[in-house]
Motif scaffolding. Sequence first.
Motif: not given
Length: 114
Positions: A68-74, A84-90, A12-18
């Motif tokens: 896309x889906x990205x991590x926004x709380x890193x 780079x302010x977000x990590x786009x997932x693949x 739950x700590x990993x904030x992944x968002x569309x």
Amino acid sequence: MTDEQIEYPDFAKVEMRAGRIRKVEEFPRARTPSYKVLVDFGPEVGERWSSMQAASDYRAEDLLDTLVVGVVNMPEKNIAGFKSQALILGVPAEDGGLSLLRPDRGAQPGGRVY
């Protein structure tokens, strides 16, 4: 598969968002073929820039306005002078390239992955 297990609070700590890609720019300074992308993660998060190692697998015009889906709380990461302010997932594609994680039925920008 890994032997290390995590508990739900860790996940739950990993904030992944569309997010919706709003802008795609070439990124020739990156070591691997990449783009700079501006992604709209909805009203709660806003727009974030990301470096995306996808230039070998996707054309810029095909990425524009896609989800896309990205991590926004890193924390921001400096990549060849670009923040780079977000990590786009693949994930790896069958051909060894990149397959981006994308909502298949559409999603609202900012929708959280649970």
